[in-house]
Design an enzyme around this catalytic site. Structure first.
Site, PDB file in Angstrom:
ATOM      1  N   HIS A 255     -21.962  13.738  -8.489  1.00 24.66           N
ATOM      2  CA  HIS A 255     -20.455  13.813  -7.930  1.00 24.66           C
ATOM      3  C   HIS A 255     -19.762  12.785  -8.824  1.00 24.66           C
ATOM      4  O   HIS A 255     -18.662  12.906  -9.297  1.00 24.66           O
ATOM      5  CB  HIS A 255     -20.602  13.580  -6.443  1.00 24.66           C
ATOM      6  CG  HIS A 255     -19.153  13.599  -5.871  1.00 24.66           C
ATOM      7  ND1 HIS A 255     -18.534  14.750  -5.354  1.00 24.66           N
ATOM      8  CD2 HIS A 255     -18.219  12.598  -5.856  1.00 24.66           C
ATOM      9  CE1 HIS A 255     -17.344  14.312  -4.732  1.00 24.66           C
ATOM     10  NE2 HIS A 255     -17.358  12.979  -5.338  1.00 24.66           N
ATOM     11  N   GLU A 256     -20.239  11.748  -8.627  1.00 23.19           N
ATOM     12  CA  GLU A 256     -19.395  10.391  -9.372  1.00 23.19           C
ATOM     13  C   GLU A 256     -19.526  10.334 -10.786  1.00 23.19           C
ATOM     14  O   GLU A 256     -18.374  10.026 -11.461  1.00 23.19           O
ATOM     15  CB  GLU A 256     -20.160   9.000  -8.912  1.00 23.19           C
ATOM     16  CG  GLU A 256     -20.304   8.730  -7.560  1.00 23.19           C
ATOM     17  CD  GLU A 256     -18.766   8.960  -6.895  1.00 23.19           C
ATOM     18  OE1 GLU A 256     -17.807   8.479  -7.753  1.00 23.19           O
ATOM     19  OE2 GLU A 256     -18.660   9.435  -5.592  1.00 23.19           O
TER      20      GLU A 256
END
Length: 490
Positions: A255-256
């Site tokens: 996600h990051e």
């Protein structure tokens, strides 16, 4: 030099200082000694005073009036600086500095309260943050809606009323699908076992590499709440590790990486200008969510991950890649937003959206927040909150004053649904590539159609140009129903 050149030279210095301030925030959440909280708060307040003075410098207005943009890029730069100048000029310097100091302190108080399961230690500080954010909203709104004034920082030209209509359209299909899934006869097996931290982090790095993360311009660290930070040539990511739950680390990392890759993928010519950052948090979340979900939790990539995890942990309690794919996408009535499946994630956001609107409007006070949160969670999810860290204390956002941020997560999911539909049509080889642990065809399509533009196009125009279609929640909802219908034999 022309007025535009003077304006741009001044802006470059402001952007550089802003980047330094952001790095102070990264340091605070990752490696700063715990005893340095008060010093860091004073440092952040001092930086904000300097930045606010620059952002409201009267010369900006003079340069803007005299600037003669020569092309669409220069015109967009002028428009964005003008917008920011107008907004910043409405906020008193005293308030900007006090907000920076208070939220810096509040972040540490929240982390301590979360660790001790003690909301009473945090709520008085949250009340201070709220009072300051209401004051800021009133200054920005100029008689309009307070929440809309804050939302505009994260998703320009979008209102809470528009988001409420979107959520009302999405909720019935999401709730119906969740009820079908939870009531299905076939339920995927849960992953169980012991998954040491260092092994999880090695896997997380491998997954980041599979999604093309540029380690020469990034790094990974641990944080209480995963986030990414930075831009241009330095964009860093964080993750967290819970040893019994490796998906937490792996998918937080992916996600990051989506966030960080967006910043690193922007046209380098836009560095140190208002174009050199993601255009909105909704678009930012579209990148992180499509990396994490449509690609990362898809059948192809999860098959590759099954083999990597089986090797890393000397076998799993899951039999094969098909069963593992179902496990990765297992739907359970959990408490934590960041760990929620794709169906329920948006329901977590809707809860926060409604509560924070009431907080900013003064309809809900900090003292009543725990009771309001717990009652709403029980109503929406049918489960009683067992402890504050699984409830009102789970997210960092309100402690650092990010009111108006939460709805952009769900808006990002909607954007991601539209982008995924277009990307799959444009990149037919993506499935086979993901099965080999290589997300580059999808990443390159997103970089070309979304990321490289930075702030050049407004959010909605950017997504609609990339997809060739009007933004709608239908692609996301259709994708969810098809995906989970197959997994749960509906």
């Amino acid at each position: 030099m022309s007025a535009f050149d003077d304006l741009l030279a001044f802006q470059r210095q402001t952007e550089a200082l802003s980047s330094v301030a952001e790095r102070l925030g990264w340091d605070q959440e990752t490696v700063m000694p715990r005893g340095a909280t008060e010093q860091r708060a004073d440092e952040m307040a001092a930086m904000e005073e300097v930045l606010h003075e620059r952002r409201t410098d009267p010369r900006i207005g003079e340069w803007l009036a005299a600037a003669r943009p020569q092309n669409e890029v220069e015109q967009r730069i002028v428009d964005l600086i003008s917008r920011d100048f107008s907004r910043n000029s409405r906020v008193p310097a005293r308030l900007a500095s006090e907000l920076a100091k208070t939220t810096s302190l509040a972040q540490g108080i929240w982390a301590e309260a979360r660790a001790k399961e003690a909301p009473e230690d945090f709520l008085p500080t949250l009340d201070q943050v709220l009072m300051l954010k209401r004051e800021e909203a009133a200054a920005l709104a100029d008689g309009g809606d307070l929440y809309d004034a804050l939302l505009d920082d994260y998703e320009p030209d979008t209102t809470a009323a528009e988001i409420a209509v979107l959520f009302d359209a999405m909720r019935p299909r999401l709730v119906a699908l969740r009820d079908e899934v939870l009531g299905a006869d076939h339920q995927p097996q849960a992953l169980s076992g012991h998954f040491p931290q260092e092994t999880q982090l090695r896997l997380a790095r491998a997954c980041a590499g599979a999604f093309g993360y540029d380690w020469s311009r990034g790094r990974i660290d641990l944080a209480v709440h995963p986030f990414s930070s930075g831009r241009w040539q330095d964009s860093r990511i964080t993750t967290r590790v819970v040893e019994p739950e490796p998906f937490n680390c792996i998918y937080s990392t992916i996600h990051e990486v989506g966030h960080s890759s967006y910043e690193l993928g922007i046209d380098p010519d836009y560095a140190f200008t208002p174009l050199g950052r993601g255009v909105s948090m909704g678009v930012h979340e579209s990148q992180s969510r499509i990396y994490e979900n449509q690609m990362g939790r898809g059948r192809a990539f999860s098959g590759w991950l099954f083999n990597r995890m089986s090797d890393a942990f000397d076998g799993l309690n899951i039999a094969d890649p098909d069963a593992f794919y179902a496990t990765v996408n297992r739907v359970t009535p959990g408490y934590i937003r960041t760990e929620a499946d794709e169906i329920q994630y948006n329901l977590h956001i809707m809860l926060r959206f409604d509560l924070e609107r009431d907080l900013i409007a003064g309809k809900l006070d900090a003292d009543d927040l725990v009771e309001a949160w717990n009652a709403r969670f029980l109503k929406d999810f049918g489960v009683a909150v067992d402890r504050p860290a699984n409830g009102v204390l789970q997210d960092v956002h309100w402690s650092v004053g990010l009111f108006g941020y939460f709805p952009t997560y769900a808006l990002g999911n909607v954007y991601a649904g539209c982008l995924n539909e277009a990307m799959r049509d444009a990149v037919p080889e993506l499935h086979d590539s993901l099965a080999e642990g290589d997300a580059s065809p999808g990443v390159e399509w997103l970089r070309e159609n979304v990321q490289r533009h930075g702030g050049l196009l407004p959010p909605r125009q950017l997504i609609e140009t990339a997809t060739g279609a009007v933004i709608s929640p239908i692609p996301l909802l259709d994708y969810l129903e098809e995906k989970f219908g197959r997994i749960y034999d509906l």
